[in-house]
Design an enzyme around this catalytic site. Sequence first.
Site, PDB file in Angstrom:
ATOM      1  CD  GLU A  57      18.386  75.317  55.929  1.00 15.32           C
ATOM      2  OE1 GLU A  57      18.419  75.708  54.748  1.00 15.32           O
ATOM      3  OE2 GLU A  57      19.398  74.934  56.544  1.00 15.32           O
ATOM      4  CG  ASP A  61      12.158  74.963  52.226  1.00 14.35           C
ATOM      5  OD1 ASP A  61      12.190  76.127  51.797  1.00 14.35           O
ATOM      6  OD2 ASP A  61      11.954  73.979  51.491  1.00 14.35           O
ATOM      7  CG  ASP A 130      19.987  78.536  55.277  1.00 13.93           C
ATOM      8  OD1 ASP A 130      19.076  78.699  54.444  1.00 13.93           O
ATOM      9  OD2 ASP A 130      21.158  78.256  54.960  1.00 13.93           O
ATOM     10  CD  GLU A 133      13.964  78.225  54.763  1.00 15.16           C
ATOM     11  OE1 GLU A 133      13.298  78.521  53.755  1.00 15.16           O
ATOM     12  OE2 GLU A 133      15.013  77.534  54.716  1.00 15.16           O
TER      13      GLU A 133
END
Length: 243
Positions: A57, A61, A130, A133
Amino acid sequence: MLPRPIRGKVDYYKKYFEKLGIKENLIKDEDLFMTSFIHKSYTADLPYNLQNNERLEFLGDAVLGCVISKLLYQKFDDIPESQLTLYKIALVREENLADAARDINLGDYIFLGHGEEKSGGKDKDSILSDTLEAVLGYIYIDIGIDEVEKIIEKFVYSKIEKMKNISVKSFKSSLQELVQKLYKETPVYEDVDYEKDAKGNVIKFKSNVYINSQFIAEGYGINKKKSQEEAAKKAFEYLEANS
């Protein structure tokens, strides 16, 4: 090594990727592939150690932000940086990512702990965004930037159309404007290291937001920017409902 209940679903999950437009033969690291779908609540229920998707994650991101910035730069050559920034904020916002995750039925593929499963975790914005990502982080590291750009453009950036005619701001900006209007003050954020991995690296931050020295809300995220934005969102919604 993945446990048997997860390893037995590899082919099923590969078929899911095929539906997204990623060919099965591009998947090289099957363990990493499946890890991208494993929420921390799932590993918390196990009597042994198993990697969850939080590290992916973190990577996803960063990749998402970079690709969105590139697409905005390429496709909008007639608007200033300030507007590009607002579009980026809106596109990578939790709600937008969760909508994109719902569009591809990602919730059906997330491994959750029993408690999180019962509380409707498969449709929670935070878990969906989340996990999306994390999946993007996996695609980037195992398959490559070209494939991750295709996925981001198709399922995340495509939502830019609904944002062109609306005013988009970060919740931090919106909260600051509201607090200045109501109290002639500015919000104050306090950041703390909330969760660390076995090596002592911070993998989750907590941010508290204060107004007139009074605690209003808290937020969590894989970096301070995310945790502050979540705290600002909660504070903004609270003030709107109570002022």
